[in-house]
Design a protein around this motif. Structure first.
Motif, mmCIF file in Angstrom:
data_model
loop_
_atom_site.group_PDB
_atom_site.id
_atom_site.type_symbol
_atom_site.label_atom_id
_atom_site.label_comp_id
_atom_site.label_asym_id
_atom_site.label_seq_id
_atom_site.Cartn_x
_atom_site.Cartn_y
_atom_site.Cartn_z
ATOM 1 N N ASP A 76 0.817 -1.218 0.000
ATOM 2 C CA ASP A 76 0.000 0.000 0.000
ATOM 3 C C ASP A 76 0.855 1.276 0.000
ATOM 4 N N ASP A 77 0.250 2.344 -0.468
ATOM 5 C CA ASP A 77 0.749 3.729 -0.323
ATOM 6 C C ASP A 77 1.779 4.170 -1.362
ATOM 7 N N HIS B 243 -6.083 3.136 -3.817
ATOM 8 C CA HIS B 243 -6.014 3.395 -2.367
ATOM 9 C C HIS B 243 -6.403 4.848 -2.088
ATOM 10 N N HIS C 188 -4.152 9.909 1.094
ATOM 11 C CA HIS C 188 -4.418 8.895 2.135
ATOM 12 C C HIS C 188 -5.477 9.423 3.108
ATOM 13 N N HIS D 252 3.796 -2.159 3.072
ATOM 14 C CA HIS D 252 3.750 -0.783 2.571
ATOM 15 C C HIS D 252 5.000 -0.456 1.771
HETATM 16 ZN ZN LIG Z 1 -2.420 3.121 3.333
#
Ligand SMILES: [Zn+2]
Length: 203
Positions: free
Chosen positions: A31-32, A82, A86, A170
């Motif tokens: 993620d991210d 995503h 954020h 991540h």
């Molecule tokens: Zn995230």
């Protein structure tokens, strides 16, 4: 973690947390990202172990690093949305959440959607489940937690992993230190399993 898992199952019944029927298969997700300091090393490691994975990208990072985003896809992995930034669904309006998720979709072109922090308000969830395929997880590695040692993270993943588990990592600078230690060990120690990507056209 187990408690969080069952609560999320009650609150977001349409979300995927695990592919129970996929025997001896695990789904690693990142993620991210994408992040030019972290993602290329992950791609290198996945490739070395013949593993496929899914990257839940932030729209703002796809905008910044389009070549890297395309590289993920051209290496045979899948991508998910995503959000554009954020954004925490609990701390913004429904309208902000929706627009942020749509902008992330526009950039990622993926219907796989993972809300930041894995949480949404009920109305946001009702909307997201009609629009996207919500993908959560059954194992959170907590690789971003700088208080945790690589060994703790490895033990947590190994002891909880089961058929069709979806594991969160991540590709961010915060997780980098742990991730670069943890990922090669996990890919090696779990090499009896198949590392698969989540299909982007999943129904
Ligand atoms: Zn995230």
């Amino acid at each position: 973690m187990k408690a969080a898992y069952s609560i999320s199952k009650l609150v977001y019944p349409a979300a995927i947390r695990r592919f129970e029927k996929q025997k001896n298969t695990v789904f690693f997700t990142f993620d991210d990202g994408p992040d030019p300091q972290v993602t290329p090393q992950i791609l290198y490691l996945l490739n070395r172990f013949g593993a496929k994975a899914t990257f839940f990208c932030l729209g703002q990072n796809i905008e910044k690093y389009p070549t890297l985003f395309n590289e993920i896809l051209s290496q045979g992995h899948s991508v998910g949305n995503h959000g554009y930034t954020h954004l925490d669904g609990f701390k913004c309006t429904n309208d902000e959440f929706l627009k942020n998720a749509e902008k992330g979709f526009f950039l990622s072109r993926s219907r796989l959607f993972r809300p930041p922090y894995g949480r949404m308000k009920p109305i946001q969830y009702q909307w997201a489940k009609r629009r996207f395929k919500i993908v959560l997880w059954d194992i959170m590695s907590e690789d971003y937690d700088e208080e945790k040692s690589a060994n703790e993270i490895i033990d947590n993943v190994i002891s909880n992993i089961t058929h069709g588990s979806i594991v969160v990592f991540h590709d961010s600078k915060q997780a980098q230190k742990n991730l670069f230690e943890v990922l090669p060990v996990l890919l090696h120690r779990l090499s009896h399993l198949v590392f698969e990507k989540i299909p982007m056209d999943i129904q």
